[in-house]
Design a protein around this motif. Structure first.
Motif, PDB file in Angstrom:
ATOM      1  N   SER A   1       0.853  -1.188   0.000  1.00 41.38           N
ATOM      2  CA  SER A   1       0.000   0.000   0.000  1.00 41.38           C
ATOM      3  C   SER A   1       0.886   1.233   0.000  1.00 41.38           C
ATOM      4  CB  SER A   1      -0.866   0.015   1.259  1.00 41.38           C
ATOM      5  OG  SER A   1      -0.048   0.187   2.404  1.00 41.38           O
ATOM      6  N   LYS A   2       0.294   2.373  -0.267  1.00 40.53           N
ATOM      7  CA  LYS A   2       1.044   3.612  -0.094  1.00 40.53           C
ATOM      8  C   LYS A   2       0.164   4.648   0.586  1.00 40.53           C
ATOM      9  CE  LYS A   2       1.992   6.115  -3.950  1.00 40.53           C
ATOM     10  NZ  LYS A   2       1.040   7.205  -4.143  1.00 40.53           N
ATOM     11  N   GLY A   3       0.833   5.621   1.204  1.00 37.91           N
ATOM     12  CA  GLY A   3       0.095   6.636   1.948  1.00 37.91           C
ATOM     13  C   GLY A   3       0.025   6.277   3.415  1.00 37.91           C
ATOM     14  N   CYS A   4      -0.454   7.220   4.228  1.00 37.54           N
ATOM     15  CA  CYS A   4      -0.542   6.983   5.662  1.00 37.54           C
ATOM     16  C   CYS A   4      -1.696   7.782   6.243  1.00 37.54           C
ATOM     17  CB  CYS A   4       0.769   7.386   6.336  1.00 37.54           C
ATOM     18  SG  CYS A   4       0.793   6.945   8.082  1.00 37.54           S
ATOM     19  N   PHE A   5      -2.345   7.194   7.267  1.00 37.60           N
ATOM     20  CA  PHE A   5      -3.495   7.871   7.877  1.00 37.60           C
ATOM     21  C   PHE A   5      -3.068   8.834   8.969  1.00 37.60           C
ATOM     22  CE2 PHE A   5      -2.751   3.650   9.550  1.00 37.60           C
ATOM     23  CZ  PHE A   5      -2.569   3.889  10.900  1.00 37.60           C
ATOM     24  N   ARG A   6      -1.795   8.823   9.348  1.00 38.06           N
ATOM     25  CA  ARG A   6      -1.351   9.726  10.406  1.00 38.06           C
ATOM     26  C   ARG A   6      -0.842  11.034   9.812  1.00 38.06           C
ATOM     27  NH1 ARG A   6      -1.340   6.690  15.060  1.00 38.06           N
ATOM     28  NH2 ARG A   6      -1.064   4.481  14.659  1.00 38.06           N
TER      29      ARG A   6
ATOM     30  N   THR B   1       7.991  18.877   4.451  1.00 32.25           N
ATOM     31  CA  THR B   1       7.384  18.547   5.744  1.00 32.25           C
ATOM     32  C   THR B   1       6.996  19.816   6.498  1.00 32.25           C
ATOM     33  OG1 THR B   1       9.514  18.585   6.897  1.00 32.25           O
ATOM     34  CG2 THR B   1       8.809  16.473   5.989  1.00 32.25           C
ATOM     35  N   GLU B   2       6.118  19.622   7.480  1.00 27.64           N
ATOM     36  CA  GLU B   2       5.751  20.746   8.346  1.00 27.64           C
ATOM     37  C   GLU B   2       6.964  21.247   9.114  1.00 27.64           C
ATOM     38  OE1 GLU B   2       2.586  20.533  11.236  1.00 27.64           O
ATOM     39  OE2 GLU B   2       1.386  19.520   9.712  1.00 27.64           O
ATOM     40  N   TRP B   3       7.814  20.307   9.524  1.00 27.18           N
ATOM     41  CA  TRP B   3       9.027  20.685  10.249  1.00 27.18           C
ATOM     42  C   TRP B   3       9.869  21.662   9.441  1.00 27.18           C
ATOM     43  CZ3 TRP B   3      12.051  16.180  13.018  1.00 27.18           C
ATOM     44  CH2 TRP B   3      11.434  15.892  14.240  1.00 27.18           C
ATOM     45  N   PHE B   4       9.965  21.408   8.151  1.00 28.18           N
ATOM     46  CA  PHE B   4      10.777  22.279   7.299  1.00 28.18           C
ATOM     47  C   PHE B   4      10.184  23.689   7.327  1.00 28.18           C
ATOM     48  CE2 PHE B   4      12.199  24.055   3.213  1.00 28.18           C
ATOM     49  CZ  PHE B   4      13.558  23.777   3.290  1.00 28.18           C
ATOM     50  N   GLY B   5       8.851  23.750   7.261  1.00 29.76           N
ATOM     51  CA  GLY B   5       8.181  25.051   7.304  1.00 29.76           C
ATOM     52  C   GLY B   5       8.418  25.761   8.627  1.00 29.76           C
ATOM     53  N   ARG B   6       8.282  25.019   9.728  1.00 30.28           N
ATOM     54  CA  ARG B   6       8.362  25.649  11.056  1.00 30.28           C
ATOM     55  C   ARG B   6       9.790  25.819  11.556  1.00 30.28           C
ATOM     56  NH1 ARG B   6       6.511  22.628  15.194  1.00 30.28           N
ATOM     57  NH2 ARG B   6       5.576  20.943  14.010  1.00 30.28           N
TER      58      ARG B   6
ATOM     59  N   ARG C   1       1.246  15.898   4.091  1.00 35.10           N
ATOM     60  CA  ARG C   1       0.393  16.187   2.935  1.00 35.10           C
ATOM     61  C   ARG C   1      -0.989  16.601   3.399  1.00 35.10           C
ATOM     62  NH1 ARG C   1       1.866  10.894  -0.048  1.00 35.10           N
ATOM     63  NH2 ARG C   1       3.892  11.493  -0.844  1.00 35.10           N
ATOM     64  N   HIS C   2      -1.254  17.910   3.373  1.00 33.29           N
ATOM     65  CA  HIS C   2      -2.532  18.395   3.897  1.00 33.29           C
ATOM     66  C   HIS C   2      -3.694  17.829   3.118  1.00 33.29           C
ATOM     67  CE1 HIS C   2      -1.052  20.862   7.018  1.00 33.29           C
ATOM     68  NE2 HIS C   2      -0.094  21.300   6.221  1.00 33.29           N
ATOM     69  N   GLY C   3      -4.665  17.319   3.835  1.00 31.37           N
ATOM     70  CA  GLY C   3      -5.882  16.828   3.190  1.00 31.37           C
ATOM     71  C   GLY C   3      -5.692  15.508   2.466  1.00 31.37           C
ATOM     72  N   ASP C   4      -4.504  14.908   2.513  1.00 31.22           N
ATOM     73  CA  ASP C   4      -4.332  13.623   1.847  1.00 31.22           C
ATOM     74  C   ASP C   4      -3.705  12.610   2.806  1.00 31.22           C
ATOM     75  OD1 ASP C   4      -4.044  11.465   0.230  1.00 31.22           O
ATOM     76  OD2 ASP C   4      -2.629  12.379  -1.168  1.00 31.22           O
ATOM     77  N   HIS C   5      -4.552  12.012   3.616  1.00 25.79           N
ATOM     78  CA  HIS C   5      -4.050  10.981   4.522  1.00 25.79           C
ATOM     79  C   HIS C   5      -4.647   9.626   4.139  1.00 25.79           C
ATOM     80  CE1 HIS C   5      -1.799  13.800   6.828  1.00 25.79           C
ATOM     81  NE2 HIS C   5      -2.851  14.557   6.998  1.00 25.79           N
ATOM     82  N   ARG C   6      -4.831   9.475   2.806  1.00 27.26           N
ATOM     83  CA  ARG C   6      -5.377   8.216   2.287  1.00 27.26           C
ATOM     84  C   ARG C   6      -4.331   7.112   2.362  1.00 27.26           C
ATOM     85  NH1 ARG C   6      -6.373   9.155  -3.841  1.00 27.26           N
ATOM     86  NH2 ARG C   6      -4.464  10.321  -3.506  1.00 27.26           N
TER      87      ARG C   6
ATOM     88  N   SER D   1       4.543  15.434  11.675  1.00 28.49           N
ATOM     89  CA  SER D   1       5.013  16.673  11.062  1.00 28.49           C
ATOM     90  C   SER D   1       6.447  16.595  10.537  1.00 28.49           C
ATOM     91  CB  SER D   1       4.870  17.828  12.056  1.00 28.49           C
ATOM     92  OG  SER D   1       5.373  17.440  13.295  1.00 28.49           O
ATOM     93  N   PHE D   2       7.162  15.486  10.857  1.00 30.15           N
ATOM     94  CA  PHE D   2       8.540  15.361  10.369  1.00 30.15           C
ATOM     95  C   PHE D   2       8.600  14.567   9.064  1.00 30.15           C
ATOM     96  CE2 PHE D   2       7.474  12.137  13.480  1.00 30.15           C
ATOM     97  CZ  PHE D   2       7.689  10.976  12.777  1.00 30.15           C
ATOM     98  N   CYS D   3       7.448  14.129   8.580  1.00 25.51           N
ATOM     99  CA  CYS D   3       7.414  13.179   7.469  1.00 25.51           C
ATOM    100  C   CYS D   3       6.693  13.794   6.277  1.00 25.51           C
ATOM    101  CB  CYS D   3       6.706  11.929   7.968  1.00 25.51           C
ATOM    102  SG  CYS D   3       6.152  10.805   6.702  1.00 25.51           S
ATOM    103  N   VAL D   4       7.207  13.560   5.099  1.00 22.94           N
ATOM    104  CA  VAL D   4       6.618  14.131   3.882  1.00 22.94           C
ATOM    105  C   VAL D   4       5.180  13.623   3.708  1.00 22.94           C
ATOM    106  CG1 VAL D   4       6.776  14.126   1.363  1.00 22.94           C
ATOM    107  CG2 VAL D   4       8.853  14.384   2.728  1.00 22.94           C
ATOM    108  N   VAL D   5       4.993  12.345   3.985  1.00 28.71           N
ATOM    109  CA  VAL D   5       3.668  11.749   3.782  1.00 28.71           C
ATOM    110  C   VAL D   5       2.674  12.317   4.793  1.00 28.71           C
ATOM    111  CG1 VAL D   5       2.436   9.562   3.577  1.00 28.71           C
ATOM    112  CG2 VAL D   5       4.856   9.660   3.062  1.00 28.71           C
TER     113      VAL D   5
END
Ligand code: B12
Ligand code: SF4
Length: 510
Positions: A251-256, A447-452, A266-271, A259-263
Motif C-alpha cells: 500500500s502507499k500513503g498513511c493515515f497519520r 514537511t511541516e518541520w521544514f516550514g516551522r 500532505r494536507h488533506g491527503d491521509h489516504r 510533522s517530520f514526514c513528507v507523507v
C-alpha cells in the motif's frame, strides 16, 4: 534509461545503504510493458560499484562550497574513526569529527561510493538512450543527481533529461530555477504520466502528476533489476541469510499526520491505498518465478485495517503464506498498532507452513500528543499491553525486533533525550527489543518541520546533512554539536546491551 547516481554520504555519520528504487522500478516496468526499450542503471552498484570508494572534503561557508579530493582510503578513515569512537572522550570525539567544528562553516568528509562520472558518461554513450530519467528520492541525493544530470546535458545535449522524486516534488519551481539545463521535471507520482512524457505527448516543463492510488501501478518486472548489480546480502536492512529478496509495498500513503514526514505533512491527503489482492497474488507469483524468497516490506501504514475478519493484514499475510515468503518490515510497524490481535496474527505466520517473519522495525515516533515528551516512555505507559507483545514477538515468534529513536527533535530537551535513552535501554534489558538504533531529526523539504524549523538548519545547501543519520540543525534547546553528541552518547551507551550492524548505524559494534 533511468540512472540512480553514485552515492555521496557523510563518512563519519552515515552508513552506506543502497537498494533498488521502487518508483523507478515501477516506471521501468510500465514502460517496458508498453514496448519501450528501458535500461535501469544504479551507479552505486554497477560494475562492482560498491568497491569504488573515494573520500573528499566538503567545506561550506554561506553559498560558497569548496571540495578537495582526499588521498586517504575509506578503510583507513573508518578504522581510525572507530578506534577514536572507542577511545576518545565525548568532547574530544566531537571536536575531531563534528561537521560544525569551525565557526560559520559546515565541514564534512564525504564518501563517494560508485562509478566515476566519466564511467557513467561512457556507459550512456554506449547505450545511446533518447531520454534519461534521474530520481532524487531524497534531498540527501541532490548533489550527485544534479551534478550527473548537468554533465550528461553538457556531453549529450540531444538527450532529453527528466528528473523527479520526493525532493523535486517538494518544490518543482525552485528546482527548475536552480537547474535550468533540465528539460522536464515531474512533481508527484510520475507513474500516471511517464508514458506520455517519454512518448512526447506531455511537454510541459513541470508536469504536475499529483498523488496516485496503487491501482495506477503495474506489476513489477523482476527482469529489470536482475542484472543491475544489487548484492544478495542487503546493505540497508536486516540480513536475508542468503535469500534473494526485493523491496515491496502493498500500500502507499498513511493515515497519520506526523510533522517530520513528507507523507504525514500532505494536507488533506491521509489516504492509504492498497494494491488489489488479485494483483498482489500475480505479483507474488511473479517474484517466486524469479527465485525471490524474501520481501522487505516498505509500507508506510502496514497496519491499516488489521483486525477485521477479512481485514488487510489477514489478507496479505495469507497471500505471503500461500507462496511461503520470508519477510521483514523495514517501513515500520508502529508500536501503537501492535495490539493482541496483530501480534497473534504475526506469531501465527511463524508457526505454520513455509516462510517466516525475520525482523520487525517498530518505531516509537513522536506524535502530536507526546512531542514534548520521550516518545518511548510516553508510549510505553499509554500502550503498556503492547510491551508484552514486543516480548512475545521475540520469544514466541523468534523475530528480531528493533526500534529507532529520533534525536534532536525541535521539542527535545536534554532531560527528554536522557529519558528516551534510559527507556530504550530498559526495553532491551527487559527483553522487549533486540536493538534501539538512533536517527537524527532532519528538517526535510515538504514537511511541516521544514516550514516551522527550516530556519534552524545551519546551511540549507548542506545536502549531505539531509540524511537521517547526519545532524544539520539546532533547536531552541540544543546546538548542532550537542545533537551530534546525543548520537554518540546513544550508540555508546547501548553498545553493552545490543549488537549493531552497518545497515543500521555508522558506528556498528559487530
Ligand atoms: C521505502 C522508502 C525508503 C526505502 C527505499 C526502498 C526502495 N526500494 O525504494 C529505504 C529504506 C531504502 C529509504 C531510504 C532513504 N529514505 Co526513504 N522512503 C521510503 C518511502 C517510505 C516510500 C518511497 C517509495 O518507494 N514510494 C513508492 C514509489 C512508487 O514512489 P516514489 O519513490 O515517490 O516515486 C514516485 C515519484 O516520486 C516519482 N519519481 C520518483 N523518481 C523519479 C524519477 C523520475 C525521472 C521521474 C520523472 C519521477 C520520479 O514517480 C514515482 C512513481 O510514481 C518514502 C515515504 C513515501 N511514502 O514516499 C520515504 C522517503 C522518500 N525517504 C526519505 C529519506 C530521507 C530517505 C533517506 C535519505 C534516509 C537516510 N538514509 O538518511 C534514504 C535515502 C536513500 C537513497 N540513498 O536514496 C524521505 C525523503 C524526504 C527528503 N526530502 O529527503 C521520505 C519522503 C520519508 C520521509 N521522511 O518523509 N527510503
Ligand atoms: S512517520 Fe510514519 S506514521 Fe507518521 S505520517 Fe509518516 S509514514 Fe505515517
Amino acid at each position: 534509461m533511468f540512472i540512480k547516481p553514485a552515492l555521496e554520504t557523510d563518512a563519519v555519520w552515515d552508513p552506506v545503504r543502497i537498494c533498488s528504487n521502487l518508483g523507478v522500478w515501477y516506471m521501468s516496468s510500465q514502460l517496458r510493458a508498453r514496448g519501450h526499450d528501458v535500461t535501469y542503471l544504479d551507479e552505486a552498484v554497477r560494475d562492482r560499484g560498491l568497491t569504488k570508494r573515494t573520500l573528499l572534503r566538503r567545506e561550506l561557508a554561506g553559498s560558497n562550497a569548496v571540495e578537495t579530493r582526499l588521498e586517504q582510503s575509506y578503510n583507513e578513515f573508518a578504522e581510525q574513526k572507530m578506534s577514536d569512537y572507542r577511545s576518545l572522550g565525548l568532547s574530544e570525539f566531537i571536536k575531531k569529527y563534528s561537521a560544525f567544528r569551525q565557526e560559520g562553516k559546515v565541514l564534512r568528509t564525504i564518501l563517494r561510493t560508485g562509478n566515476t562520472q566519466e564511467s557513467t558518461l561512457r556507459e550512456i554513450e554506449r547505450a545511446a538512450p533518447e531520454i534519461i530519467g534521474i530520481p532524487i528520492v531524497a534531498t540527501a541525493n541532490y548533489l550527485p543527481a544534479t551534478e550527473l544530470a548537468r554533465a550528461i546535458k553538457a556531453n549529450f545535449p540531444e538527450i532529453k533529461m527528466v528528473l523527479g522524486g520526493q525532493h523535486v516534488s517538494a518544490d518543482p519551481c525552485g528546482f527548475v530555477r536552480d537547474n535550468p539545463y533540465v528539460d522536464q521535471v515531474v512533481s508527484g507520482d510520475a507513474i500516471s504520466v511517464i508514458a506520455e512524457v517519454v512518448e512526447g505527448r506531455k511537454t510541459d516543463r513541470i508536469v504536475y502528476a499529483g498523488s496516485e492510488t496503487m491501482s495506477a501501478f503495474p506489476i513489477l518486472n523482476p527482469d529489470i533489476i536482475k542484472n543491475v548489480g544489487y548484492p544478495i546480502e542487503p546493505t540497508y536492512t536486516y540480513t536475508t541469510n542468503g535469500r534473494k529478496s526485493v523491496d515491496f509495498m502493498f500500500s502507499k500513503g498513511c493515515f497519520r499526520g506526523c510533522s517530520f514526514c513528507v507523507v504525514g505533512s500532505r494536507h488533506g491527503d491521509h489516504r492509504v491505498t492498497a494494491t488489489g489482492y488479485e494483483r498482489i497474488d500475480q505479483q507474488l507469483a511473479e517474484f517466486k518465478r524469479h527465485g525471490i524468497n524474501e520481501l522487505v516490506v516498505q509500507d508506510d501504514a502496514f497496519l491499516h485495517d488489521p483486525v477485521h475478519r477479512d481485514g488487510h493484514l489477514r489478507n496479505i499475510l495469507a497471500l505471503m503464506k500461500k507462496y511461503g515468503f520470508y519477510w521483514q518490515n523495514n517501513g515500520g510497524i508502529e508500536f501503537e498498532g501492535l495490539d493482541n490481535s496483530v501480534t497473534e496474527q504475526l506469531i501465527r505466520y511463524n508457526k505454520e507452513g513455509e516462510g517466516k517473519i525475520t525482523a520487525l522495525y517498530v518505531p516509537f515516533n513522536p506524535r502530536f500528543w507526546n512531542r514534548a515528551q520521550s516518545p518511548a516512555r510516553s508510549m510505553s505507559l499509554k500502550y503498556h499491553q503492547n510491551l508484552k507483545n514486543l516480548r512475545k514477538l521475540r520469544l514466541d515468534g523468534g523475530i528480531y525486533v528493533f526500534t529507532s529513536a529520533m534525536l534532536g527533535t525541535p521539542e527535545q530537551t536534554m532531560e527528554v533525550f536522557e529519558e528516551e535513552l534510559k527507556t530504550d535501554k530498559e526495553l532491551i534489558e527487559g527483553g522487549c527489543l533486540d536493538a534501539a538504533l538512533c536517527l537524527c531529526a532532519t528538517m526535510l523539504p515538504g514537511t511541516e518541520w521544514f516550514g516551522r524549523n527550516g530556519h534552524n538548519i545551519i546551511n540549507k545547501r548542506d545536502y549531505a546533512g539531509y540524511s537521517l543519520f547526519t545532524t544539520h540543525h539546532k533547536t531552541d534547546f540544543v546546538g548542532p554539536k550537542e545533537i551530534e553528541e546525543f548520537m554518540i552518547t546513544w550508540t555508546r551507551s547501548l553498545d553493552d546491551v545490543q549488537k549493531t550492524h552497518s545497515w543500521g548505524t555508522a558506528f556498528p559494534n559487530s
